[in-house]
Design an enzyme around this catalytic site. Structure first.
Site, mmCIF file in Angstrom:
data_model
loop_
_atom_site.group_PDB
_atom_site.id
_atom_site.type_symbol
_atom_site.label_atom_id
_atom_site.label_comp_id
_atom_site.label_asym_id
_atom_site.label_seq_id
_atom_site.Cartn_x
_atom_site.Cartn_y
_atom_site.Cartn_z
ATOM 1 C CB SER A 248 -5.460 5.730 2.805
ATOM 2 O OG SER A 248 -5.008 6.960 2.263
ATOM 3 C CE1 TYR B 108 -0.214 3.920 3.063
ATOM 4 C CE2 TYR B 108 -1.359 5.608 1.793
ATOM 5 C CZ TYR B 108 -1.112 4.964 3.000
ATOM 6 O OH TYR B 108 -1.785 5.363 4.136
#
Length: 264
Positions: free
Chosen positions: A149, A173
């Site tokens: 990501s 995350y």
């Protein structure tokens, strides 16, 4: 060059491939002739996804229910996948996810939630790669694609989240996805002698029915002035890294974000 992208006769496992980007990647591999295995925790969702792919693209499909946070479960999944066609050619480590519905603010976030996100996104990808990689090493062929990501490469300005009453992205995350990108580089070196390629794709924000204010703010931070489009923008990257067209590419993090991370 068309032959380099042909996946006829290949078998791919896509973890978490029943929806969103995972489903898009499963579809593009199927479109180019690949047999598809979707592996995840929810049987109904993955059964529907494999049925739809089989119907739309005419390829063979299979689903496997498993929990990627368990080493034993990952090994069982790999064994079942291998026994289906006696080979596994492609693994896309897509399962994971972000915050869920829990408190995301870093100073208020619980250890339980932090651990769950890191375990699902990072440890799960490692365990799947370990289990499937054993079979790829024996055959001396494999394409492994880890889904990272842009959260793993740039910090996030959370003002556009709070301004638009949208749940923010948790710091854990970002930590997990940075780990995915780091493990990709080292796994690429580890597997290179066995002709197993390991790369990652780091998507930016893809539109998933977010509030208009958030979409506008995010787009204004992106040189291409838009969020990613489901059903389209991830497919080329996945096909390239899964196919023979990328045979001299390993350890690479392919960023698909409309330029978002280039302007920070």
């Amino acid at each position: 060059m068309r032959d380099y992208f042909d996946l006829t006769g290949k078998v791919a496992i896509i973890t978490g491939g029943h929806s969103w980007l995972g489903y898009d990647m499963a579809c593009v591999l199927a479109e180019y002739g690949c047999s598809i295995i979707i592996a995840s925790r929810t049987e109904e969702k993955i059964k529907n996804a494999t049925d739809n792919i089989k119907k739309q693209y005419g390829v063979e499909t299979k689903y496997i229910v498993f929990d990627q946070t368990s080493s034993d479960e990952c090994q069982r999944m790999a064994e079942e996948a291998e026994s289906w066609k006696n080979h596994i050619d492609i693994l896309i480590n897509n399962a994971g996810g972000g915050s869920g519905i829990s408190e995301c603010d870093f100073l208020n976030r619980s250890q339980k939630d932090i651990t769950a996100v890191i375990t699902s996104n990072l440890i799960g990808s490692l365990l799947c790669t370990q289990a499937v990689g054993r079979y790829m090493v024996k055959r001396r062929y494999g394409k492994i694609i880890n889904i990272g990501s842009i959260a793993g490469i740039v910090g996030r300005d959370r003002r556009i989240y709070t301004k638009n009453n949208k749940m923010q992205q948790p710091v854990d995350y970002a930590a997990a996805k940075a780990g995915v990108i780091g493990m990709t580089r080292d796994l690429a070196a580890y597997f290179a002698p066995y002709n197993v390629h390991v790369n990652s794709i780091s998507p930016g924000g893809f539109y998933k029915n977010e509030p208009k204010g958030f979409v506008d703010d995010y787009s204004n931070l992106t040189p291409q002035n838009r969020m990613g489009t489901m059903g389209k923008d991830i497919k080329g990257a996945a096909l390239f890294l899964a196919s023979d067209a990328s045979d001299y590419v390993t350890g690479h993090n392919l960023v698909v974000d409309g330029g978002f991370s280039t302007t920070k």
